[in-house]
Design an enzyme around this catalytic site. Structure first.
Site, PDB file in Angstrom:
ATOM      1  N   ASN A 116       3.183  -1.281 -62.137  1.00 20.06           N
ATOM      2  CA  ASN A 116       2.482  -0.194 -63.193  1.00 20.06           C
ATOM      3  C   ASN A 116       1.000  -0.553 -62.892  1.00 20.06           C
ATOM      4  O   ASN A 116       0.227   0.397 -63.041  1.00 20.06           O
ATOM      5  CB  ASN A 116       2.976  -0.442 -64.414  1.00 20.06           C
ATOM      6  N   SER A 160       1.071   8.889 -58.515  1.00 25.63           N
ATOM      7  CA  SER A 160       0.127   9.743 -59.048  1.00 25.63           C
ATOM      8  C   SER A 160       0.153  10.991 -58.294  1.00 25.63           C
ATOM      9  O   SER A 160       0.347  11.177 -57.086  1.00 25.63           O
ATOM     10  CB  SER A 160      -1.330   9.395 -59.127  1.00 25.63           C
ATOM     11  N   TYR A 199      -8.844   5.542 -55.403  1.00 26.21           N
ATOM     12  CA  TYR A 199      -7.632   5.465 -56.255  1.00 26.21           C
ATOM     13  C   TYR A 199      -6.485   6.533 -55.568  1.00 26.21           C
ATOM     14  O   TYR A 199      -5.367   6.096 -55.640  1.00 26.21           O
ATOM     15  CB  TYR A 199      -7.924   6.169 -57.868  1.00 26.21           C
ATOM     16  N   SER A 259      -5.045   4.907 -52.733  1.00 23.74           N
ATOM     17  CA  SER A 259      -4.035   3.749 -52.849  1.00 23.74           C
ATOM     18  C   SER A 259      -2.851   4.145 -53.191  1.00 23.74           C
ATOM     19  O   SER A 259      -1.785   3.693 -53.137  1.00 23.74           O
ATOM     20  CB  SER A 259      -4.761   2.995 -53.858  1.00 23.74           C
ATOM     21  N   LYS A 260      -2.756   5.425 -54.006  1.00 22.19           N
ATOM     22  CA  LYS A 260      -1.481   5.998 -54.271  1.00 22.19           C
ATOM     23  C   LYS A 260      -0.635   6.549 -53.187  1.00 22.19           C
ATOM     24  O   LYS A 260       0.434   6.377 -53.320  1.00 22.19           O
ATOM     25  CB  LYS A 260      -1.612   7.071 -55.583  1.00 22.19           C
TER      26      LYS A 260
END
Length: 237
Positions: A87, A142, A155, A158-159
């Site tokens: 997480n 995400s 971000y 990276s997801k």
């Protein structure tokens, strides 16, 4: 979940905290880590209220030595790990710059924490799961890791990496009883979302509202599910 050993990274606040308390309520034994010692202390106190065992370790799991220390301490305390939830993540600079203006150091740091960390922790945990031929690994993704959005920078990228990592692990483990899936929890009322969307003018889910799909994927009911992507706030879950 009673007496199952559940490992959660980034457990000091937000979704990580909600997951820790949800699994504690179900009777799981917890191994929690985060970089915030004070946040972990508060989560531990709350989880102990459910009468379960709780191990907390302050760690930066983007570093191999911290991963080794965290997992080794959990294995020493409990003997094995049943469930791993990757997480932990960071947003990066706020407000988030467009890629043209994204600082190289910040870009690399976001990828290191958000994409390298789940690789490191999963790689360390999987041998024990394979030895017992059972285990559930759940990665947090995400919508920004499923569709590229302008302004979501490192971000979102990276997801995308987390989603590829999930699919690759799942395929490599497809002949075993160790399963790897991912959950997109959707937009939630968290500190990270406040930084990402500071002028948000629409209602948001609470982290506590989306824990159900994680509990399901960690359970024996999902024993045959591998390599799948779940949207926690969809009508299908």
């Amino acid at each position: 979940m009673k007496n199952k050993v559940v490992m959660i990274t980034g457990a000091s606040k937000g979704l990580g905290r909600a997951l820790a308390l949800a699994f504690a309520k179900e009777g799981a034994r917890l191994a929690l880590c985060a970089r915030s010692e004070e946040g972990l202390k508060k989560v531990k106190e709350a989880a102990l209220g459910f009468g379960v065992e709780v191990l907390t370790v302050t760690a930066d799991i983007s570093k191999s030595r911290d991963v080794e220390r965290f997992v080794a301490m959990a294995e020493e305390a409990y003997g094995y790990i049943d469930v791993l939830i990757n997480n932990a993540s960071i947003l990066g600079p706020s407000p988030m710059p467009l890629l043209l203006d994204y600082p190289e150091e910040d870009f690399a740091e976001v990828l290191r924490v958000n994409a390298v960390s789940p690789f490191l922790v999963t790689r360390r945990v999987i041998p024990g799961m394979l030895e017992r031929n059972q285990g559930s690994i759940i990665n947090v993704t995400s919508e920004a890791g499923h569709t590229g959005y302008a302004g979501w920078g490192a971000y979102g990228i990276s997801k995308f990496a987390v989603e590829g990592l999930t699919q690759t692990w799942a395929d490599e483990l497809s002949e075993t009883k160790v399963r790897v899936n991912m959950v997109d929890p959707g937009e939630m009322d968290t500190e990270m979302h406040q930084l990402a969307v500071p002028d948000c003018d629409y209602p948001l889910a609470k982290p506590e509202d989306v824990v159900g799909v994680f509990l399901y994927l960690a359970s024996e009911k999902a024993a045959e599910i591998n390599g799948q992507r779940f949207a926690a706030q969809s009508e299908e879950v």
